[in-house]
Write an enzyme that holds these catalytic residues in place. Structure first.
Site, PDB file in Angstrom:
ATOM      1  N   LYS A  42       0.967  -1.255   0.058  1.00  0.00           N
ATOM      2  CA  LYS A  42      -0.115   0.292  -0.011  1.00  0.00           C
ATOM      3  C   LYS A  42       0.731   1.351   0.064  1.00  0.00           C
ATOM      4  O   LYS A  42       0.497   2.209  -0.422  1.00  0.00           O
ATOM      5  CB  LYS A  42      -0.960  -0.039   1.106  1.00  0.00           C
ATOM      6  N   GLU A  98       7.860   2.497  -5.959  1.00  0.00           N
ATOM      7  CA  GLU A  98       7.814   2.105  -4.643  1.00  0.00           C
ATOM      8  C   GLU A  98       7.904   3.195  -3.478  1.00  0.00           C
ATOM      9  O   GLU A  98       8.422   4.293  -4.060  1.00  0.00           O
ATOM     10  CB  GLU A  98       9.225   1.004  -4.494  1.00  0.00           C
ATOM     11  N   GLU A 102      14.762  -0.313   1.308  1.00  0.00           N
ATOM     12  CA  GLU A 102      15.740  -0.511   2.645  1.00  0.00           C
ATOM     13  C   GLU A 102      16.358  -1.726   2.341  1.00  0.00           C
ATOM     14  O   GLU A 102      17.536  -1.394   1.797  1.00  0.00           O
ATOM     15  CB  GLU A 102      14.602  -0.927   3.576  1.00  0.00           C
ATOM     16  N   LYS A 130      17.222   4.250   1.499  1.00  0.00           N
ATOM     17  CA  LYS A 130      18.022   4.115   2.594  1.00  0.00           C
ATOM     18  C   LYS A 130      19.210   3.116   2.103  1.00  0.00           C
ATOM     19  O   LYS A 130      19.182   1.996   2.736  1.00  0.00           O
ATOM     20  CB  LYS A 130      17.244   3.305   3.692  1.00  0.00           C
ATOM     21  N   VAL A 152      10.684   6.221   8.836  1.00  0.00           N
ATOM     22  CA  VAL A 152       9.900   7.334   8.387  1.00  0.00           C
ATOM     23  C   VAL A 152       8.342   6.959   8.133  1.00  0.00           C
ATOM     24  O   VAL A 152       8.186   5.600   7.952  1.00  0.00           O
ATOM     25  CB  VAL A 152      10.620   7.937   7.151  1.00  0.00           C
ATOM     26  N   ASP A 158       3.675   3.848   6.511  1.00  0.00           N
ATOM     27  CA  ASP A 158       2.979   3.663   7.854  1.00  0.00           C
ATOM     28  C   ASP A 158       3.795   2.848   8.790  1.00  0.00           C
ATOM     29  O   ASP A 158       4.998   2.741   8.770  1.00  0.00           O
ATOM     30  CB  ASP A 158       1.727   2.384   7.558  1.00  0.00           C
ATOM     31  N   ARG A 164      -0.241   6.869   7.455  1.00  0.00           N
ATOM     32  CA  ARG A 164      -0.232   6.834   6.106  1.00  0.00           C
ATOM     33  C   ARG A 164      -0.753   8.094   5.434  1.00  0.00           C
ATOM     34  O   ARG A 164      -0.167   8.753   4.363  1.00  0.00           O
ATOM     35  CB  ARG A 164      -1.176   5.859   5.272  1.00  0.00           C
TER      36      ARG A 164
HETATM   37  P1  IMP Z   1      13.073  -3.838   1.971  1.00  0.00           P
HETATM   38  O1  IMP Z   1      12.512  -5.157   1.195  1.00  0.00           O
HETATM   39  O2  IMP Z   1      13.740  -4.030   3.146  1.00  0.00           O
HETATM   40  O3  IMP Z   1      13.784  -2.842   0.879  1.00  0.00           O
HETATM   41  O4  IMP Z   1      11.830  -3.059   2.517  1.00  0.00           O
HETATM   42  C1  IMP Z   1      10.925  -2.247   1.919  1.00  0.00           C
HETATM   43  C2  IMP Z   1       9.683  -2.119   2.275  1.00  0.00           C
HETATM   44  O5  IMP Z   1       9.755  -1.945   3.763  1.00  0.00           O
HETATM   45  C3  IMP Z   1       9.045  -0.863   2.001  1.00  0.00           C
HETATM   46  O6  IMP Z   1       8.357  -0.975   0.705  1.00  0.00           O
HETATM   47  C4  IMP Z   1       8.199  -0.396   3.062  1.00  0.00           C
HETATM   48  O7  IMP Z   1       6.810  -0.809   3.031  1.00  0.00           O
HETATM   49  C5  IMP Z   1       8.899  -0.885   4.232  1.00  0.00           C
HETATM   50  N1  IMP Z   1       9.853   0.071   4.957  1.00  0.00           N
HETATM   51  C6  IMP Z   1      10.925   0.211   4.990  1.00  0.00           C
HETATM   52  N2  IMP Z   1      11.567   1.295   5.604  1.00  0.00           N
HETATM   53  C7  IMP Z   1      10.527   1.608   6.007  1.00  0.00           C
HETATM   54  C8  IMP Z   1      10.274   2.985   6.899  1.00  0.00           C
HETATM   55  O8  IMP Z   1      11.103   3.784   7.244  1.00  0.00           O
HETATM   56  N3  IMP Z   1       8.879   3.195   7.242  1.00  0.00           N
HETATM   57  C9  IMP Z   1       7.823   2.603   6.722  1.00  0.00           C
HETATM   58  N4  IMP Z   1       7.999   1.453   5.999  1.00  0.00           N
HETATM   59  C10 IMP Z   1       9.345   1.269   5.622  1.00  0.00           C
HETATM   60 MG    MG Z   2       6.363  -0.844   0.349  1.00  0.00          MG
END
Ligand code: IMP
Ligand code: MG
Length: 174
Positions: A42, A98, A102, A130, A152, A158, A164
């Protein structure tokens, strides 16, 4: 509600400028192509709706829902597809929209899934990045803002499904 924020990352005005600039770059790069914006729900919903209006080209939109993230402050490497694309993407130029990258696990998995459907191209547009948290080698062609390793919220992002609807992006007050 505003006690939940300890620091502003992007004000409403910053967000408008960021989205406008991304839209201009995408408009330039995708001229003559068959652009399909694929938003990951979302978190990217607000970003998508603003971004698509800043792209001055014909484009289609579609959605995927993947669960890789629990809504707590600890992500994981497990990605499940809860909703897949609803159209044939052969020959389309896919731009994944996206909210934030992270570890990169989510997008890495999504890209592998999309590749199996033989699109013409795949790129990523993320509002936030990040890089300090990256665990897989993935990078976005379009990045709104690189941020430090802080959790964040707002503008679609969220914490436990709330915040959100904040019209800006800020650091969650621990
Ligand atoms: P990744 O798979 O670790 O790159 O995570 C990405 C997903 O984690 C994003 O699409 C977000 O939904 C969630 N996410 C990562 N960091 C944050 C944050 O700081 N705040 C809120 N959601 C986050
Ligand atoms: Mg996401």
């Amino acid at each position: 509600m505003n006690n939940c924020i300890s620091e502003i990352i992007l004000t409403e005005h910053d967000l408008q400028n960021t989205v406008k600039s991304l839209g201009e770059q995408i408009t330039k790069d995708y001229k003559g192509k068959k652009l399909l914006l694929v938003a990951l729900l979302k978190g990217s919903v607000i970003f998508l709706t603003d971004l698509m209006r800043s792209i001055k080209l014909d484009c289609k939109i579609d959605f995927m829902v993947v669960s890789s993230y629990t809504g707590t402050q600890n992500g994981g490497g497990n990605v499940n597809i809860l909703k897949d694309l609803s159209m044939d993407i052969t020959d389309l130029d896919i731009l994944i929209v996206e909210d934030i990258i992270e570890s990169g696990y989510t997008l890495n998995c999504v890209i592998e899934m999309i590749k199996l459907k033989n699109p013409n191209s795949i790129e990523i547009c993320t509002l936030l990045d990040k890089p300090q948290k990256r665990e897989v080698d993935i990078s976005a062609k379009y990045v709104g803002k690189v941020i430090p390793d802080k959790f964040v919220i707002g503008y679609g992002l969220d914490y436990n499904e709330i915040y959100r609807n904040l019209p800006f992006v800020g650091v969650l007050n621990p």
